[in-house]
Design a protein around this motif. Structure first.
Motif, short mmCIF file in Angstrom:
data_model
loop_
_atom_site.label_atom_id
_atom_site.label_comp_id
_atom_site.label_asym_id
_atom_site.label_seq_id
_atom_site.Cartn_x
_atom_site.Cartn_y
_atom_site.Cartn_z
N GLU A 127 -4.52 -5.41 -2.45
CA GLU A 127 -3.29 -5.03 -3.16
C GLU A 127 -2.40 -4.16 -2.29
O GLU A 127 -1.16 -4.30 -2.30
N ALA A 131 1.32 -5.01 -1.21
CA ALA A 131 2.42 -4.07 -1.46
C ALA A 131 3.11 -3.69 -0.16
O ALA A 131 4.35 -3.52 -0.11
N GLU A 134 5.35 -6.55 0.78
CA GLU A 134 6.54 -6.53 -0.08
C GLU A 134 7.50 -5.43 0.35
O GLU A 134 8.73 -5.62 0.38
N ALA A 182 11.42 1.21 -4.53
CA ALA A 182 10.33 0.87 -5.44
C ALA A 182 9.14 0.29 -4.69
O ALA A 182 7.98 0.65 -4.95
N MET A 183 9.42 -0.60 -3.75
CA MET A 183 8.34 -1.22 -2.97
C MET A 183 7.63 -0.19 -2.10
O MET A 183 6.41 -0.22 -1.95
N SER A 185 7.34 3.01 -2.72
CA SER A 185 6.54 3.86 -3.62
C SER A 185 5.26 3.14 -4.05
O SER A 185 4.17 3.72 -4.07
N SER A 186 5.38 1.84 -4.36
CA SER A 186 4.22 1.07 -4.76
C SER A 186 3.21 0.95 -3.62
O SER A 186 2.01 1.10 -3.84
N MET A 189 1.43 4.23 -3.20
CA MET A 189 0.43 4.43 -4.25
C MET A 189 -0.83 3.60 -3.98
O MET A 189 -1.97 4.09 -4.15
N GLU A 190 -0.63 2.36 -3.56
CA GLU A 190 -1.79 1.51 -3.28
C GLU A 190 -2.58 2.05 -2.10
O GLU A 190 -3.82 2.01 -2.10
#
Length: 331
Positions: A127, A131, A134, A182-183, A185-186, A189-190
């Motif tokens: 993931e 991410a 992305e 947003a990408m 940040s994601s 987080m991952e």
């Protein structure tokens, strides 16, 4: 008349004497029976005396109880040959078994957690990789739209582009910027989740290692409940049977006779004979079960008061436990 009276008196005296004699005969002290004095036979030099006994191993190795518990099974019988490292018996100790069971459960729990964390880490890394990809694509789109927006802004100042084109470029840039944020940040987080799982997995693996060590120790303790023969020889005796409770205070749970060619017979002479015996006297040992020629041996008076006849043999069938007759000529 007078003569008749004297006859009566004489008869009375005679009867009285007879009665008195009878009373004396029955009441007189009885003479003691003659004492029979046993005459001991003379134990002259050269007289041969014989004794019966059992063949024993001259050298005994004692096998103590390694732990306390219940003697669960005995895999060898007295009189049988044993080899070094051979299992003689097992001792059941419920406390040790409970410790091993608990250690196994702890290890299984720790292993399950490690397995779950490894699976979760694989998924998290996939993931995080997705991410990150992305976010990279969003960054490229952000950079592309930023350049277009700046170019349209410059052209608008020079009057070389329409406002609608400029506004569309600005809108695309703002959308790409928001997607990129947003990408990013994601992806962050991952990645944080991956790092957290790595830490958890490292801790879980340490716990698993500790649980494995504990289980190995518990298994080793149970392995110590196996009573093994320390040497080659013949099992000559045991202090317990299956089902008996044993403790570590038993130094001779099993007795193993080693050096099979060096044997002895213990005899029990009476004090008169023993007084004439001394270490070094020659003796003959006849083993009844084998019915072979007598074996030359030598008398030994041990420090603990035992009288032993030691002898050597190369006969593999002559083993401890056989019956023997010992013959000794008195000095």
């Amino acid at each position: 008349m007078a003569s008749g009276i004297w006859l009566l008196i004489a008869a009375s005296i005679l009867i009285s004497a007879m009665v008195g004699g009878a009373i004396y005969y029955f009441l007189r002290p009885k003479p003691s029976p003659p004492k029979v004095v046993a005459v001991e036979p003379e134990l002259a030099p050269g007289v041969e005396v014989s004794f019966t006994g059992t063949v024993q191993a001259r050298h005994i190795v004692l096998v103590p109880a390694p732990i306390e518990g219940t003697l669960e099974n005995v895999d060898i019988e007295v009189g049988h040959e044993v080899s070094e490292g051979q299992l003689l018996a097992r001792i059941k100790n419920t406390s040790l078994e409970a410790s091993k069971t608990a250690a196994m459960e702890t290890k299984e729990t720790a292993q399950s957690r490690v397995n779950n964390l490894e699976s979760a880490l694989i998924a998290a890394r996939l993931e995080a990789s997705r991410a990150s990809a992305e976010a990279s694509r969003a960054r490229l789109e952000f950079e592309r739209t930023e350049k277009l927006a700046l170019r349209q802004q410059m052209l608008l100042r020079e009057g070389a582009t329409a406002r609608l084109v400029y506004e569309k470029a600005q809108k695309d840039f703002q959308g790409a910027s928001a997607d990129y944020d947003a990408m990013r940040s994601s992806a962050r987080m991952e990645q944080d989740r991956v790092e957290s799982l790595v830490r958890d997995l490292e801790s879980a693996r340490k716990n698993l290692e500790a649980a494995s060590t504990q289980l190995e120790a518990a298994a080793a303790d149970l392995t110590g409940a196996d009573v093994l023969s320390p040497a080659d020889g013949i099992l000559t005796g045991t202090r317990a049977k299956a089902g008996d409770e044993v403790t570590m205070d038993i130094p001779d749970l099993f007795q193993i006779g080693v050096d099979p060619g060096q044997l002895q017979v213990a005899i029990d002479p009476d004090p008169r004979v023993r007084a004439k015996l001394k270490t070094g006297l020659p003796a003959l040992v006849q083993v009844l079960e084998l019915s072979k020629d007598a074996i030359e041996g030598e008398l030994k008076l041990s420090e603990d008061g035992k009288v032993l006849v030691e002898f050597n043999t190369t006969d593999p069938f002559l083993k401890p436990g056989l019956s023997a007759i010992v013959k000794i000529k008195l000095p």
